[in-house]
Design an enzyme around this catalytic site. Structure first.
Site, PDB file in Angstrom:
ATOM      1  N   HIS A  81      -1.527  -3.026   8.475  1.00  0.00           N
ATOM      2  CA  HIS A  81      -2.064  -1.837   8.509  1.00  0.00           C
ATOM      3  C   HIS A  81      -3.612  -1.798   8.578  1.00  0.00           C
ATOM      4  CE1 HIS A  81      -3.307  -0.814   4.240  1.00  0.00           C
ATOM      5  NE2 HIS A  81      -2.490  -1.731   4.117  1.00  0.00           N
TER       6      HIS A  81
ATOM      7  N   ARG B 168       0.206   3.986   1.011  1.00  0.00           N
ATOM      8  CA  ARG B 168       0.284   4.952   2.273  1.00  0.00           C
ATOM      9  C   ARG B 168       0.917   4.418   3.366  1.00  0.00           C
ATOM     10  NH1 ARG B 168      -6.027   4.223   2.080  1.00  0.00           N
ATOM     11  NH2 ARG B 168      -5.535   2.331   1.738  1.00  0.00           N
TER      12      ARG B 168
ATOM     13  N   CYS C 118      -6.707  -2.112   5.160  1.00  0.00           N
ATOM     14  CA  CYS C 118      -5.932  -2.876   4.319  1.00  0.00           C
ATOM     15  C   CYS C 118      -6.975  -3.212   2.853  1.00  0.00           C
ATOM     16  CB  CYS C 118      -4.980  -4.075   4.698  1.00  0.00           C
ATOM     17  SG  CYS C 118      -4.245  -4.875   3.328  1.00  0.00           S
TER      18      CYS C 118
ATOM     19  N   ASP D   1       0.728  -1.207  -0.142  1.00  0.00           N
ATOM     20  CA  ASP D   1       0.071   0.026   0.127  1.00  0.00           C
ATOM     21  C   ASP D   1       0.791   1.220   0.069  1.00  0.00           C
ATOM     22  OD1 ASP D   1      -1.531   2.080   1.094  1.00  0.00           O
ATOM     23  OD2 ASP D   1      -3.036   0.384   1.154  1.00  0.00           O
TER      24      ASP D   1
HETATM   25 CO    CO Z   1      -2.657  -3.100   2.646  1.00  0.00          CO
END
Ligand code: CO
Length: 223
Positions: free
Chosen positions: A98, A46, A101, A44
């Site tokens: 996280h 982020r 997700c 990801d």
């Molecule tokens: Co993720």
């Protein structure tokens, strides 16, 4: 190509800025790397590994894939781990999931996205293993975030059971495996207290971590 010019310009500024502070930074780093940590996280955008924990280039070895999954037969991840543990001698492997997700969500909702569904079967295995706990959670966002936490804990178990980590512990190499989860909404990491530093600890630490996440409401990302 023109659209990427901004990135190259950024790179020039970044390199200059670091060399301004530490003139021989890249020179020294080019000779060798000696990271103390291996980060296994989600792809990801982020969740950028070094940035979140304030580490410079050279300080952390990184492997990322969708939903931070550690599969027993994934040669890519295993090779990263083997090199990190046996050659670089990292002292910590940190599995970092996280909240929110997308990979975990797709698994939870059994969504059809294509090839990746096969990869996410591993997260569905985690989901099936903890079906009772997950089914007891009414709020869909809470259920997703709980599966994100469970996924981290199970992947720490998978890391701990690889031949690489088992053999490192056999020869008394200093090596601990940790499970963390990152909040997209506040940029904060929570320690899931899943920390294993030897064969004998695994079962007890797992039981304790599971009890922890079964009752701790405050691990959940604020809605
Ligand atoms: Co993720």
């Amino acid at each position: 190509m023109r659209v990427l010019k901004g990135l190259i310009d950024n790179n020039r500024r970044w390199s200059e800025e670091i060399r301004g502070r530490i003139p021989d930074f890249f020179q020294k780093l080019s000779q060798q790397q000696a990271p103390a940590y291996l980060w296994i996280g989600c792809s990801d955008s982020r969740v950028p590994a070094n940035e979140i924990v304030g580490l410079l280039p050279g300080e952390m070895f990184v492997h990322r894939n969708v939903a931070n999954v550690v599969v027993h037969t994934d040669l890519n991840c295993l090779s990263v781990m083997q090199y990190a543990v046996e050659v670089l001698k990292v002292e910590h492997i940190i599995v970092v999931g996280h909240y929110g997700c997308g990979g975990v969500q797709a698994a939870l909702q059994n969504r059809r996205l294509g090839l990746i569904d096969n990869w996410l079967r591993h997260v569905q295995d985690v989901m099936l293993k903890h079906e009772a706990l997950l089914n007891a959670i009414a709020n869909p966002m809470d259920r997703l975030n709980k599966l994100c936490e469970l996924n981290v804990i199970e992947q720490v178990v998978n890391v701990s059971q690889t031949t690489i980590v088992q053999e490192a512990w056999d020869r008394n190499q200093e090596l601990a495996v940790h499970g963390w989860i990152y909040g997209l909404k506040d940029g904060l990491i929570q320690d899931l207290k899943m920390e294993v530093a030897g064969h004998k600890e695994l079962a007890d630490v797992y039981t304790q971590a599971m009890q922890n996440i079964s009752k701790l409401k405050d691990l959940r990302e604020p809605n």
